[in-house]
Write a protein that holds these residues in place. Structure first.
Motif, PDB file in Angstrom:
ATOM      1  N   LEU A 214       0.830  -1.204   0.000  1.00 36.66           N
ATOM      2  CA  LEU A 214       0.000   0.000   0.000  1.00 36.66           C
ATOM      3  C   LEU A 214       0.862   1.250   0.000  1.00 36.66           C
ATOM      4  CD1 LEU A 214      -2.601  -1.073   2.683  1.00 36.66           C
ATOM      5  CD2 LEU A 214      -3.067  -0.767   0.267  1.00 36.66           C
ATOM      6  N   ARG A 215       0.365   2.274  -0.651  1.00 34.10           N
ATOM      7  CA  ARG A 215       0.987   3.600  -0.619  1.00 34.10           C
ATOM      8  C   ARG A 215      -0.025   4.597  -0.089  1.00 34.10           C
ATOM      9  NH1 ARG A 215       5.670   4.355  -3.604  1.00 34.10           N
ATOM     10  NH2 ARG A 215       5.246   6.578  -3.560  1.00 34.10           N
ATOM     11  N   LEU A 216       0.432   5.537   0.695  1.00 35.09           N
ATOM     12  CA  LEU A 216      -0.420   6.624   1.174  1.00 35.09           C
ATOM     13  C   LEU A 216      -0.493   7.680   0.086  1.00 35.09           C
ATOM     14  CD1 LEU A 216      -1.931   7.509   3.800  1.00 35.09           C
ATOM     15  CD2 LEU A 216       0.060   8.898   4.307  1.00 35.09           C
ATOM     16  N   THR A 217      -1.701   7.941  -0.431  1.00 38.03           N
ATOM     17  CA  THR A 217      -1.845   8.884  -1.540  1.00 38.03           C
ATOM     18  C   THR A 217      -2.409  10.228  -1.099  1.00 38.03           C
ATOM     19  OG1 THR A 217      -4.039   7.997  -2.045  1.00 38.03           O
ATOM     20  CG2 THR A 217      -2.163   7.026  -3.207  1.00 38.03           C
ATOM     21  N   GLY A 218      -2.962  10.315   0.118  1.00 35.52           N
ATOM     22  CA  GLY A 218      -3.469  11.573   0.636  1.00 35.52           C
ATOM     23  C   GLY A 218      -2.673  11.990   1.856  1.00 35.52           C
ATOM     24  N   PRO A 219      -2.986  13.138   2.429  1.00 37.23           N
ATOM     25  CA  PRO A 219      -2.268  13.567   3.635  1.00 37.23           C
ATOM     26  C   PRO A 219      -2.569  12.638   4.800  1.00 37.23           C
ATOM     27  CG  PRO A 219      -4.161  14.993   3.221  1.00 37.23           C
ATOM     28  CD  PRO A 219      -4.029  14.100   2.020  1.00 37.23           C
ATOM     29  N   PRO A 220      -1.593  12.411   5.683  1.00 34.78           N
ATOM     30  CA  PRO A 220      -1.852  11.548   6.839  1.00 34.78           C
ATOM     31  C   PRO A 220      -2.796  12.213   7.822  1.00 34.78           C
ATOM     32  CG  PRO A 220       0.329  12.540   6.998  1.00 34.78           C
ATOM     33  CD  PRO A 220      -0.210  12.894   5.639  1.00 34.78           C
ATOM     34  N   ILE A 221      -3.479  11.392   8.591  1.00 32.27           N
ATOM     35  CA  ILE A 221      -4.361  11.845   9.659  1.00 32.27           C
ATOM     36  C   ILE A 221      -3.830  11.246  10.964  1.00 32.27           C
ATOM     37  CG2 ILE A 221      -6.334  12.100   8.118  1.00 32.27           C
ATOM     38  CD1 ILE A 221      -7.405   9.453   9.165  1.00 32.27           C
ATOM     39  N   PRO A 222      -4.385  11.617  12.127  1.00 35.39           N
ATOM     40  CA  PRO A 222      -3.825  11.112  13.384  1.00 35.39           C
ATOM     41  C   PRO A 222      -3.751   9.600  13.472  1.00 35.39           C
ATOM     42  CG  PRO A 222      -5.325  12.935  13.822  1.00 35.39           C
ATOM     43  CD  PRO A 222      -5.445  12.625  12.370  1.00 35.39           C
ATOM     44  N   TYR A 223      -4.713   8.893  12.857  1.00 35.97           N
ATOM     45  CA  TYR A 223      -4.738   7.435  12.932  1.00 35.97           C
ATOM     46  C   TYR A 223      -3.726   6.771  12.011  1.00 35.97           C
ATOM     47  CZ  TYR A 223      -9.282   8.365  15.106  1.00 35.97           C
ATOM     48  OH  TYR A 223     -10.285   8.820  15.926  1.00 35.97           O
ATOM     49  N   THR A 224      -3.115   7.525  11.093  1.00 41.85           N
ATOM     50  CA  THR A 224      -2.149   6.963  10.151  1.00 41.85           C
ATOM     51  C   THR A 224      -0.852   6.647  10.875  1.00 41.85           C
ATOM     52  OG1 THR A 224      -3.097   8.351   8.398  1.00 41.85           O
ATOM     53  CG2 THR A 224      -0.975   7.312   7.957  1.00 41.85           C
ATOM     54  N   ALA A 225      -0.402   5.404  10.822  1.00 46.22           N
ATOM     55  CA  ALA A 225       0.847   5.023  11.474  1.00 46.22           C
ATOM     56  C   ALA A 225       2.036   5.676  10.761  1.00 46.22           C
ATOM     57  CB  ALA A 225       0.996   3.502  11.471  1.00 46.22           C
ATOM     58  N   PRO A 226       3.075   6.023  11.511  1.00 48.38           N
ATOM     59  CA  PRO A 226       4.191   6.773  10.895  1.00 48.38           C
ATOM     60  C   PRO A 226       4.906   6.009   9.796  1.00 48.38           C
ATOM     61  CG  PRO A 226       4.684   6.170  13.189  1.00 48.38           C
ATOM     62  CD  PRO A 226       3.241   5.887  12.975  1.00 48.38           C
ATOM     63  N   GLU A 227       4.905   4.660   9.841  1.00 48.08           N
ATOM     64  CA  GLU A 227       5.596   3.921   8.784  1.00 48.08           C
ATOM     65  C   GLU A 227       4.922   4.102   7.425  1.00 48.08           C
ATOM     66  OE1 GLU A 227       3.200   0.757  11.155  1.00 48.08           O
ATOM     67  OE2 GLU A 227       4.331   2.597  11.551  1.00 48.08           O
ATOM     68  N   LEU A 228       3.613   4.426   7.422  1.00 50.02           N
ATOM     69  CA  LEU A 228       2.942   4.709   6.153  1.00 50.02           C
ATOM     70  C   LEU A 228       3.281   6.094   5.632  1.00 50.02           C
ATOM     71  CD1 LEU A 228      -0.705   3.259   6.270  1.00 50.02           C
ATOM     72  CD2 LEU A 228       1.066   2.806   4.572  1.00 50.02           C
ATOM     73  N   CYS A 229       3.782   6.967   6.516  1.00 45.65           N
ATOM     74  CA  CYS A 229       4.131   8.331   6.103  1.00 45.65           C
ATOM     75  C   CYS A 229       5.541   8.404   5.540  1.00 45.65           C
ATOM     76  CB  CYS A 229       4.012   9.281   7.297  1.00 45.65           C
ATOM     77  SG  CYS A 229       2.396   9.305   8.078  1.00 45.65           S
ATOM     78  N   ALA A 230       6.368   7.408   5.846  1.00 45.17           N
ATOM     79  CA  ALA A 230       7.749   7.404   5.374  1.00 45.17           C
ATOM     80  C   ALA A 230       7.804   6.893   3.937  1.00 45.17           C
ATOM     81  CB  ALA A 230       8.590   6.513   6.282  1.00 45.17           C
ATOM     82  N   PRO A 231       8.904   7.161   3.234  1.00 45.34           N
ATOM     83  CA  PRO A 231       9.055   6.580   1.881  1.00 45.34           C
ATOM     84  C   PRO A 231       8.958   5.064   1.967  1.00 45.34           C
ATOM     85  CG  PRO A 231      10.720   8.273   2.273  1.00 45.34           C
ATOM     86  CD  PRO A 231      10.035   8.043   3.590  1.00 45.34           C
TER      87      PRO A 231
END
Length: 344
Positions: A214-231
């Motif tokens: 999976l790739r994060l395609t929108g801005p992260p929200i509080p529930y988004t784990a930090p590993e999904l925010c990293a490259p």
């Protein structure tokens, strides 16, 4: 208070690598195999369900009573069976925004999970109408959890612990089936009674087999784990694991206890509240406690630190909550004020 989950793009479950105990992104071969088996089982169930869809207009079989919920892609209605009078919840998804495969996937995930006391019961009835796809579940009539969370207050402590315990059990059940829920938020938690004694998890459109890239395609929200925010470790994305749900559960428990988010985004460069939390977590010193965390007890600190560890392999599983039930999670008012005065 909590908003909608950002969308990320689902891809295929990663292939198991040969020649070692570790698979992609530190997932073991056994973990990836579990995800692949879940994906294959869902594919088989979808093929069968496609052949057994009831093709009719919903109004022919069911009478609408009132709306229960509305989302971007569809709506949930309270209906009754025209002949038997049985009350049911009907989730209706427009063909303009939902493919047959997308509908079958969500329908079959609910069926695959079977019966669990904290998961909405799915019935094996799928309907294809001219303009929509629909499926039936048990009706839950008291709305979702967000209507019970008082801003800047949260829930009473006994209710917060009950909700957290039941949701942890539901997530553990999902994980035992080789799946990751990925969309834990108050809007997806239905309340079964006015006293908020029982809650049930619903909406499995974002649920994916463990190891799905999976790739994060929108801005992260509080529930988004930090590993999904990293490259991501691979161009196709990050192989997901149950630690994503543990992070979201930690954020939700914080909301239940305080009535607000601990941060807006789990990004140090973008959110000073998240940076302050990491500093406190690293030092463990009372003087580094961020202001949003005043009023919580050491037991709550320990529980949430475990669920909100920024490193997914060190993050506690959702089942860790069981060791903290029955302990106070909020300071008494006088104790909280004393903590603020002495900086601890």
């Amino acid at each position: 208070m909590p908003g909608k989950q950002s969308e990320d793009r689902p891809l295929e479950v990663a292939a198991v690598e040969d020649g070692g105990d570790e698979g992609l992104a530190s997932l073991t071969a056994e973990e990836l195999q579990q995800g692949q088996e879940a994906a294959l089982a869902l594919e088989d169930m979808m093929a069968l369900s496609a052949q057994t869809l009831v093709r009719t207009e919903v109004e022919e079989l069911y009478e609408e009573v009132r709306p229960l919920g509305q989302g971007r892609f569809g709506r949930v209605l309270l209906v009754t069976h025209r002949q038997k009078g049985t009350p049911l919840a009907l989730k209706q998804l427009s063909k303009n925004s939902t493919s047959l495969r997308g509908f079958l996937y969500e329908f079959c995930v609910g069926l695959a999970l079977g019966k669990h006391p904290a998961i909405v019961v799915a019935y094996g009835i799928g309907i294809e109408s001219a303009a929509s796809y629909s499926f039936l579940t048990e009706p839950i009539l008291h709305g979702d959890l967000i209507t019970f969370i008082q801003p800047k207050v949260g829930l009473p402590q006994p209710a917060a612990q009950r909700c957290a315990s039941q949701l942890a059990s539901a997530l553990g059940h999902i994980h035992s089936h080789g799946l990751v829920y990925r969309d834990l938020k108050p809007e997806n938690v239905l309340v079964c009674d006015p006293a908020c004694l029982r809650v049930k998890l619903t909406d499995f459109g974002h649920t994916r087999p463990r190891g799905t890239l999976l790739r994060l395609t929108g801005p992260p929200i509080p529930y988004t784990a930090p590993e999904l925010c990293a490259p991501p470790p691979f161009p196709e994305g990050l192989p997901i694991q149950p630690a994503l749900d543990a992070w979201a559960l930690g954020v939700l428990i914080f909301c239940l206890l305080t009535g607000y988010f601990p941060w807006d985004q789990p990004l140090v460069q973008a959110d000073p509240f998240f940076e302050d939390f990491l500093i406190w977590q690293a030092s463990g010193q009372p003087q580094d406690r961020p202001q949003p965390w005043f009023g919580l007890t050491p037991a709550a600190d320990s529980l949430l630190w475990g669920l909100l560890d920024p490193h997914p392999r060190r993050r506690n599983p959702v089942s860790s909550i069981q060791g903290y039930l029955g302990q106070p999670w909020r300071q008494r008012q006088g104790e909280a004020e004393e903590l603020r005065d002495d900086g601890s």
